[in-house]
Enzyme design. Structure first.
Site, PDB file in Angstrom:
ATOM      1  N   LYS A 196      -4.412  12.121  -7.566  1.00 39.05           N
ATOM      2  CA  LYS A 196      -3.045  13.160  -7.781  1.00 39.05           C
ATOM      3  C   LYS A 196      -2.684  12.945  -9.486  1.00 39.05           C
ATOM      4  CE  LYS A 196       1.374  12.846  -6.982  1.00 39.05           C
ATOM      5  NZ  LYS A 196       2.668  12.713  -6.216  1.00 39.05           N
ATOM      6  N   GLU A 202      -9.012   2.758 -12.208  1.00 40.87           N
ATOM      7  CA  GLU A 202     -10.271   2.955 -11.244  1.00 40.87           C
ATOM      8  C   GLU A 202     -11.250   4.105 -10.917  1.00 40.87           C
ATOM      9  OE1 GLU A 202      -7.196   1.489 -10.981  1.00 40.87           O
ATOM     10  OE2 GLU A 202      -7.054   0.029  -9.565  1.00 40.87           O
ATOM     11  N   GLY A 257       1.373   9.905  -2.865  1.00 43.13           N
ATOM     12  CA  GLY A 257       0.065   9.851  -3.198  1.00 43.13           C
ATOM     13  C   GLY A 257      -0.266   9.301  -1.343  1.00 43.13           C
ATOM     14  N   ARG A 258       0.806   8.422  -1.498  1.00 43.76           N
ATOM     15  CA  ARG A 258       0.260   7.261   1.061  1.00 43.76           C
ATOM     16  C   ARG A 258       0.360   8.993   1.032  1.00 43.76           C
ATOM     17  NH1 ARG A 258       4.038   5.498  -2.510  1.00 43.76           N
ATOM     18  NH2 ARG A 258       6.295   5.596  -1.606  1.00 43.76           N
ATOM     19  N   GLU A 343       4.755  -0.029   0.431  1.00 38.70           N
ATOM     20  CA  GLU A 343       4.185   0.212  -0.550  1.00 38.70           C
ATOM     21  C   GLU A 343       6.172   1.458  -1.209  1.00 38.70           C
ATOM     22  OE1 GLU A 343       0.863   1.624  -3.521  1.00 38.70           O
ATOM     23  OE2 GLU A 343       1.666   3.666  -3.543  1.00 38.70           O
ATOM     24  N   HIS A 374     -10.227 -13.193  18.578  1.00 40.86           N
ATOM     25  CA  HIS A 374     -10.754 -14.472  18.581  1.00 40.86           C
ATOM     26  C   HIS A 374     -10.382 -14.648  16.972  1.00 40.86           C
ATOM     27  CE1 HIS A 374     -12.637 -13.555  22.247  1.00 40.86           C
ATOM     28  NE2 HIS A 374     -11.927 -12.245  21.664  1.00 40.86           N
ATOM     29  N   LYS A 494      -0.816  -2.914 -13.163  1.00 42.47           N
ATOM     30  CA  LYS A 494      -1.185  -2.262 -14.147  1.00 42.47           C
ATOM     31  C   LYS A 494      -0.537  -1.734 -15.693  1.00 42.47           C
ATOM     32  CE  LYS A 494      -1.011   2.362 -11.081  1.00 42.47           C
ATOM     33  NZ  LYS A 494      -1.236   3.077 -11.610  1.00 42.47           N
TER      34      LYS A 494
HETATM   35  O1  F6P Z   1      -0.898   2.343  -5.737  1.00 44.20           O
HETATM   36  C1  F6P Z   1      -0.280   3.158  -6.698  1.00 44.20           C
HETATM   37  C2  F6P Z   1      -0.825   4.185  -6.940  1.00 44.20           C
HETATM   38  O2  F6P Z   1      -0.099   5.385  -7.896  1.00 44.20           O
HETATM   39  C3  F6P Z   1      -0.531   5.322  -5.812  1.00 44.20           C
HETATM   40  O3  F6P Z   1       1.107   5.030  -5.054  1.00 44.20           O
HETATM   41  C4  F6P Z   1      -1.748   6.155  -5.139  1.00 44.20           C
HETATM   42  O4  F6P Z   1      -1.565   6.304  -4.520  1.00 44.20           O
HETATM   43  C5  F6P Z   1      -2.265   5.401  -6.539  1.00 44.20           C
HETATM   44  O5  F6P Z   1      -1.700   4.001  -7.198  1.00 44.20           O
HETATM   45  C6  F6P Z   1      -3.806   6.263  -7.051  1.00 44.20           C
HETATM   46  O6  F6P Z   1      -2.902   7.344  -7.594  1.00 44.20           O
HETATM   47  P1  F6P Z   1      -3.979   8.531  -8.476  1.00 44.20           P
HETATM   48  O7  F6P Z   1      -3.957   9.636  -6.998  1.00 44.20           O
HETATM   49  O8  F6P Z   1      -2.797   9.393  -9.016  1.00 44.20           O
HETATM   50  O9  F6P Z   1      -5.174   7.929  -8.493  1.00 44.20           O
END
Ligand code: F6P
Length: 529
Positions: A196, A202, A257-258, A343, A374, A494
């Site tokens: 987003k 990452e 995002g979620r 979240e 199990h 972060k």
């Molecule tokens: O985990 C934090 C967060 O901001 C989430 O809300 C989001 O889904 C994720 O990082 C990834 O963010 P982006 O889509 O901006 O890379």
């Protein structure tokens, strides 16, 4: 007003004192029609909450609480596009992404582009830099840009396109990307950079490494346009990365995002199962939107799921919530729900910024049945901790083999029943258990659970299932007086990681760090990164 001061909250607290110690055995004995009284249907979907530790007055009080929290007016505010995510100044409009003909024009335009992109990949008209057709798609994303699509692709394996493999890489640990790439050919691999913000550490690290991997084979910048597309709201950043504007599938800041599976973030799903099936996923979610927006409170599934969760958390003090899909295909559902629920509602500041003095979201976790039986079910049966559970069962198997599905369903019903009713010493004795083993064969029961039955697992019913939980989360946010759509808690880690990275590389002093972090960094430096 703080939630606990609402009259219905106080009445529920009083009511809970009476019902808290009643056993589900008694509740079932007192009402032989309990299943009929405490289950809801929406078409072939069934929500059986008769194994929850509640009675009719509980439900009435919970509905009063929902009224006092003005849940309907919050729904209307969301639907009207008000910035109910007030700490980020954003509207919450994910339902608009799946509104079909009623969707906004910009949504329809991106969906149209996704459909034609899927067609180009599936037909083989889209080719890699050397002219090979695309056989593998790698989604690079994390959190909401990974969990939802990853879960949906796994869930819909029975619908997958035969000529395309879709992979997911999320972790900063190079083991994730490296182990995926060793199996792939850069000439026939397409990357979706799904972010987003297009700034997430990452995802950007994985995207840059993937870019080098393609460039090492192609040795030509023009190859990037054939091998990288993006799903993002940040068009300047996608351009700076070198992704051609026509390869960017846009979405908007009003998609959390979620909650973004329904947007361009769903592109790997559309590629994996075909665009028509992706449309069905959207249609299933829309069907639940219509139900949620229009059904009366007493018949409303998401509201009911939220009220039960609130009852368990705040009045029965169950701070752990297990989700057990008896479906191998739904194995990743608990991971998706962890982000969706924790979240969204794992928060201590209410909408006015005041610290809440009541519990908010329980710890959510889970595992597909029967595997979970199990590993951890022992603790649920005899460990003593109160854990509320959701069992999810399918009427039909998505990969039928003779004899399996009836056994799977029997296990699902056996577990929820054993958790609810347990086994007394007398029953164990009557079953012939020797006296010296009786103390070990006693099961207290009284563990509350809900069973949700889907007729079958299809794109449509998966869309329904996810949307049920999304609206449950929304309702809980209203009931707990939280903003469910920000996530400030993720930021602190972060920021700290940004400060510690130079220390680990030996490029910054560690004197100001706490003794533990300093000690760990000094120990790790010997391995040099
Ligand atoms: O985990 C934090 C967060 O901001 C989430 O809300 C989001 O889904 C994720 O990082 C990834 O963010 P982006 O889509 O901006 O890379």
């Amino acid at each position: 007003m703080q939630v606990p001061l609402r009259p219905a909250w106080l009445a529920l607290a009083e009511h809970a004192r009476g019902i808290k110690h009643r056993h589900l055995r008694d509740l079932f004995a007192a009402d032989t029609e309990r299943f009929a009284h405490f289950s809801l249907r929406h078409g072939p979907l069934l929500l059986d909450y008769s194994k929850q530790r509640l009675a009719q007055p509980t439900i009435s009080l919970l509905h009063q609480l929902a009224e006092q929290a003005s849940w309907r007016s919050w729904v209307e505010r969301m639907r009207a596009g008000e910035a109910i995510n007030h700490t980020e100044g954003r509207a919450v409009r994910h339902a608009d992404l799946r509104a079909g003909n009623a969707a906004p024009p910009e949504v329809k335009a991106v969906l149209g582009r996704m459909a034609s992109f899927c067609e180009q990949i599936h037909s083989g008209s889209w080719r890699g830099f050397s002219g090979e057709r695309i056989t593998d798609v790698v989604n690079l994303g994390i959190g909401g840009s990974d969990l939802g699509p990853r879960m949906a692709v796994h869930a819909l394996a029975a619908f997958e396109h035969p000529d395309l493999n879709v992979h997911f890489v999320s972790n900063l640990d190079s083991a994730d990307l490296a182990s995926t790439l060793t199996r792939l050919n850069p000439r026939s691999t397409l990357f979706i950079v799904a972010s987003k913000t297009f700034t997430t550490l990452e995802t950007m690290a994985n995207a840059h490494t993937a870019r080098q991997w393609v460039m090492a084979a192609a040795n030509d910048d023009r190859a990037i346009a054939r091998h990288f597309v993006a799903a993002s709201t940040n068009l300047p950043a996608t351009a700076e990365f070198g992704i051609a504007p026509e390869n960017v599938f846009e979405f908007w800041d009003w998609v959390g995002g979620r909650f973004s599976l329904w947007s361009a973030i769903g592109l790997p799903v559309a590629l994996a199962v075909g665009y028509r099936n992706f449309e069905q996923l959207l249609a299933g979610a829309h069907d639940i939107d219509e139900h949620f927006f229009n059904a009366p409170a007493e018949a409303n599934l998401p509201l009911t799921m939220a009220l039960i969760a609130l009852w368990n958390t705040n009045f029965l003090e169950a701070h752990s919530h297990g989700v057990f899909p008896y479906s191998h295909s739904l194995a990743l559902l608990p991971s998706h729900l962890q982000q969706l629920e924790m979240e969204s509602n794992g928060k201590r500041a209410n909408r006015d910024g005041l610290a809440v003095d009541y519990s908010t979201n329980p710890i959510l976790w889970g595992e597909a049945g029967t595997n979970g039986q199990h590993s951890f079910f022992q603790l649920l049966h005899q460990g003593g901790a109160l854990v509320a559970s959701d069992f999810i069962a399918l009427g039909k198997s998505d990969f039928p083999l003779p004899g399996h599905h009836s056994g799977l369903l029997a296990s699902c019903l056996a577990q929820s029943s054993a958790l609810a009713f347990g086994q007394t010493v007398e029953e164990a004795r009557a079953a012939g258990i020797p006296e010296h083993l009786l103390p070990f064969r006693r099961f207290p029961g009284n563990q509350p659970s809900t069973t949700l039955v889907l007729p079958e697992l299809t794109p449509f019913t998966l869309g329904q299932l996810i949307a049920l939980y999304e609206h449950k989360v929304f309702c809980l946010g209203v009931l707990w007086n939280l903003n469910s759509f920000d996530q400030w808690g993720v930021e602190l880690g972060k920021q700290l990681a940004g400060r510690l990275a130079p220390c680990i590389r030996d490029e910054a002093p560690t004197d100001s760090l706490d003794a533990s972090t300093r000690g760990l960094i000094e120990h790790l430096r010997q391995f040099r990164h």
